[in-house]
Design a protein around this motif. Structure first.
Motif, PDB file in Angstrom:
ATOM      1  N   ASP A   1     -24.979  12.196  -8.786  1.00 55.54           N
ATOM      2  CA  ASP A   1     -24.065  11.054  -8.750  1.00 55.54           C
ATOM      3  C   ASP A   1     -24.673  10.071  -9.747  1.00 55.54           C
ATOM      4  OD1 ASP A   1     -22.910  12.283  -6.538  1.00 55.54           O
ATOM      5  OD2 ASP A   1     -23.810  10.917  -5.088  1.00 55.54           O
TER       6      ASP A   1
ATOM      7  N   GLU B   1     -19.349  11.114  -9.224  1.00 57.51           N
ATOM      8  CA  GLU B   1     -20.092  11.673  -8.090  1.00 57.51           C
ATOM      9  C   GLU B   1     -19.989  13.182  -8.091  1.00 57.51           C
ATOM     10  OE1 GLU B   1     -18.682   9.919  -4.474  1.00 57.51           O
ATOM     11  OE2 GLU B   1     -19.549   7.969  -4.937  1.00 57.51           O
ATOM     12  N   ASN B   2     -21.035  13.811  -7.581  1.00 57.25           N
ATOM     13  CA  ASN B   2     -21.099  15.261  -7.379  1.00 57.25           C
ATOM     14  C   ASN B   2     -20.770  16.037  -8.653  1.00 57.25           C
ATOM     15  OD1 ASN B   2     -21.695  17.482  -5.787  1.00 57.25           O
ATOM     16  ND2 ASN B   2     -19.554  17.767  -5.215  1.00 57.25           N
TER      17      ASN B   2
ATOM     18  N   GLU C   1     -18.857   5.796 -13.771  1.00 58.85           N
ATOM     19  CA  GLU C   1     -19.455   6.352 -12.550  1.00 58.85           C
ATOM     20  C   GLU C   1     -18.780   7.675 -12.199  1.00 58.85           C
ATOM     21  OE1 GLU C   1     -20.746   2.539  -9.953  1.00 58.85           O
ATOM     22  OE2 GLU C   1     -18.594   2.972  -9.977  1.00 58.85           O
TER      23      GLU C   1
END
Length: 110
Positions: free
Chosen positions: A76, A93-94, A91
């Motif tokens: 992340d 995530e994952n 940004e």
């Protein structure tokens, strides 16, 4: 790093949580700022602060990465970039480290 734009770029903040097989093993954070001069390909030092939540798993994962095996590793991340008078934070995530390695043409285990 290559900056093919007409503007100087500053990476003012960045951090990432690193996971191996879904388990958090550590955090990387930018400990300073990175400057990428316009229309130039240059080598830059990235000042990092590393925090390990599971040192044994982190060392094992680091050895995998060193050998070019990014499987099972995800991150992340958040990066703040400034160019001219504009700031933008990116940004995600994952994100699979294997996917990022392919995107940035890093060496993968054959």
């Amino acid at each position: 790093a290559a900056n093919n734009t007409a503007s100087n770029i500053h990476i003012t903040a960045a951090s990432a949580f690193v996971y191996h097989n879904g388990r958090k093993i550590g955090r990387l954070a930018l400990n300073g700022e990175i400057f990428l001069p316009r229309r130039r390909c240059s080598q830059v030092e990235i000042p990092l602060r590393v925090t390990l939540s599971n040192p044994i798993a982190a060392l094992s994962t680091f050895n995998k990465v060193r050998k070019g095996d990014f499987s099972g590793i995800a991150i992340d991340y958040s990066v703040t970039v400034a160019a001219l008078a504009s700031h933008r934070t990116i940004e995600h995530e994952n994100v699979s480290l294997e996917q990022l390695a392919k995107q940035f043409n890093l060496g993968l285990k054959k």
